[in-house]
Write an enzyme that holds these catalytic residues in place. Sequence first.
Site, PDB file in Angstrom:
ATOM      1  N   ASP A   1      37.572  28.133  35.289  1.00 36.63           N
ATOM      2  CA  ASP A   1      36.820  29.185  35.889  1.00 36.63           C
ATOM      3  C   ASP A   1      37.051  30.317  34.399  1.00 36.63           C
ATOM      4  O   ASP A   1      36.868  31.303  35.251  1.00 36.63           O
ATOM      5  CB  ASP A   1      37.105  29.027  36.931  1.00 36.63           C
ATOM      6  CG  ASP A   1      36.133  30.179  37.367  1.00 36.63           C
ATOM      7  OD1 ASP A   1      34.756  30.215  37.046  1.00 36.63           O
ATOM      8  OD2 ASP A   1      36.367  31.315  38.400  1.00 36.63           O
TER       9      ASP A   1
ATOM     10  N   GLY B   1      37.297  37.440  47.604  1.00 36.38           N
ATOM     11  CA  GLY B   1      37.896  38.730  48.669  1.00 36.38           C
ATOM     12  C   GLY B   1      37.713  39.997  47.230  1.00 36.38           C
ATOM     13  O   GLY B   1      37.225  39.354  46.176  1.00 36.38           O
ATOM     14  N   CYS B   2      38.284  41.370  47.224  1.00 36.52           N
ATOM     15  CA  CYS B   2      38.210  41.819  46.580  1.00 36.52           C
ATOM     16  C   CYS B   2      39.517  42.662  45.423  1.00 36.52           C
ATOM     17  O   CYS B   2      40.596  42.213  46.206  1.00 36.52           O
ATOM     18  CB  CYS B   2      37.526  43.456  47.511  1.00 36.52           C
ATOM     19  SG  CYS B   2      35.865  43.609  47.616  1.00 36.52           S
TER      20      CYS B   2
ATOM     21  N   GLY C   1      35.899  39.681  44.285  1.00 27.41           N
ATOM     22  CA  GLY C   1      35.495  38.431  43.351  1.00 27.41           C
ATOM     23  C   GLY C   1      34.827  36.880  44.343  1.00 27.41           C
ATOM     24  O   GLY C   1      34.146  37.368  45.651  1.00 27.41           O
ATOM     25  N   GLY C   2      34.792  35.883  44.596  1.00 26.15           N
ATOM     26  CA  GLY C   2      34.243  35.088  45.252  1.00 26.15           C
ATOM     27  C   GLY C   2      34.748  34.848  47.459  1.00 26.15           C
ATOM     28  O   GLY C   2      33.899  34.813  47.737  1.00 26.15           O
TER      29      GLY C   2
ATOM     30  N   LYS D   1      44.834  41.266  45.010  1.00 25.93           N
ATOM     31  CA  LYS D   1      43.823  40.326  45.757  1.00 25.93           C
ATOM     32  C   LYS D   1      43.951  40.269  46.826  1.00 25.93           C
ATOM     33  O   LYS D   1      44.999  39.569  47.300  1.00 25.93           O
ATOM     34  CB  LYS D   1      43.447  39.521  44.312  1.00 25.93           C
ATOM     35  CG  LYS D   1      42.816  38.537  45.012  1.00 25.93           C
ATOM     36  CD  LYS D   1      42.638  37.240  43.605  1.00 25.93           C
ATOM     37  CE  LYS D   1      41.995  37.508  42.225  1.00 25.93           C
ATOM     38  NZ  LYS D   1      41.957  35.927  41.968  1.00 25.93           N
TER      39      LYS D   1
ATOM     40  N   LEU E   1      38.739  47.500  42.563  1.00 23.65           N
ATOM     41  CA  LEU E   1      38.507  46.967  40.888  1.00 23.65           C
ATOM     42  C   LEU E   1      37.460  46.561  40.771  1.00 23.65           C
ATOM     43  O   LEU E   1      36.910  46.008  39.597  1.00 23.65           O
ATOM     44  CB  LEU E   1      39.811  46.737  40.696  1.00 23.65           C
ATOM     45  CG  LEU E   1      40.931  48.052  40.791  1.00 23.65           C
ATOM     46  CD1 LEU E   1      42.689  47.332  39.905  1.00 23.65           C
ATOM     47  CD2 LEU E   1      41.283  48.835  39.907  1.00 23.65           C
TER      48      LEU E   1
END
Length: 452
Positions: A282, A169-170, A166-167, A185, A163
């Site tokens: 963030d 992983g996926c 990120g920093g 995640k 989908l």
Amino acid sequence: MKFFLTFSLVLILDFGITSIDARPTSLLPVSAIFVPESAPAAAPIPSIPSSMADFSSGTQVNIPEHQRNSSRKLLIGLITSASVMGILILSIICLWICHRKKIGKSGKNNTKRLDSLRGLPLSSFISRSSGPIKTINEKGSVVVMDYSLLESSTNNFGESEILGEGGFGCVYRARLDDNLYVAVKRLDGGSHDAIKEFQTEVDLLTKIQHPNIITLLGYCVHDETKLLVYELMHNGSLETQLHGPSSGSNLTWHCRMKIALDTARGLEYLHENCKPSVIHRDLKSSNILLDSSFNAKLSDFGLAVMDGAQNKNNIKLSGTLGYVAPEYLLDGKLTDKSDVYAFGVVLLELLLGRRPVEKLAESQCQSIVTWAMPQLTDRSKLPNIVDPVIRYTMDLKHLYQVAAVAVLCVQPEPSYRPLITDVLHSLTPLVPVELGGTLRVAQTWPSKTTEP
């Protein structure tokens, strides 16, 4: 207990010969003692002191009554003291054993919690009886899930199920029992930062429950791989909707204002209702997720900080370029106003349809704040820089008001920025009642959604 009985017996044996009964005892003559003929010769008997002669010969000795009473009282006192001491020692030993067992049990529970191989299927903990997905967890707890279940439900973490990235992983789409979809995640590696962010995310989201904050359904730890399981947000992130293939075409003016309002509500909960307060640190369009009805929820709390203001001496500088407040970037000063600055950047994205940082040349970039600030305060220029998808579709008074809120939020000086509660009060009258605001207009809600 054995210690107590032994101790008491020794006292009785030590004092019983002379103290329990001081009356003379009849002794058999030595000649009456039978000695077998085959018995070895007895060792010579040492001479008996004259002071003990009367005892050995059975001669009667007169002991005064008051001495016998004193001896009895002394014996009773010693026995009582020994009993009390024995009970105290026994109690201390029992308490120590219980304490050791409790520590061992706690350690085992912590180990079990992180052991994904003994995790339970999510379907055992999810209630489907009342619409939205809900987890049935105890206070401060979260479901530990089975790794093999998550692996198979994501098609072995196949690329077709990704989908987003990120920093660390996926994020994958996973299909569990009864066509239940979730987002998984995956964090690979065991770096200190990855482990810390994983732990922060789990700790915070098990304590936070709000309609505009993502729901954590479970987690799993398998060797160096860590997995977080969330409710699936069918329309992805705000970043994808604004800057992806659709280029914001699904987001009407009122829809964008609703997303801004939902985001402000989530931040207000973190800043005002959480004790201690939470700074997201963030906030950005990729961390604002949208469900099938375009309700917005804050996600990715790995960098979140609790306990109010921080400074560069005790916290590592983190964030995303374009959203980081200048005082935090330059001086390391972090407060809830840092989140307000990031919210202002998101509001500009919704208003203008531009990315927070755009490349002008190979080695030159420009932020949306620097580019837009001179034009946001000029009413003649403002309509011309609005995202073409929504240009001229809103009341100009509302446009000016949103622009004014954005300008205040991105002020370089933190003290000039409003509190997120003030932002919320400014946006609520601009959102239709059916979308969560107080504005009464005809419904203009997007019908197009992206289903899994």
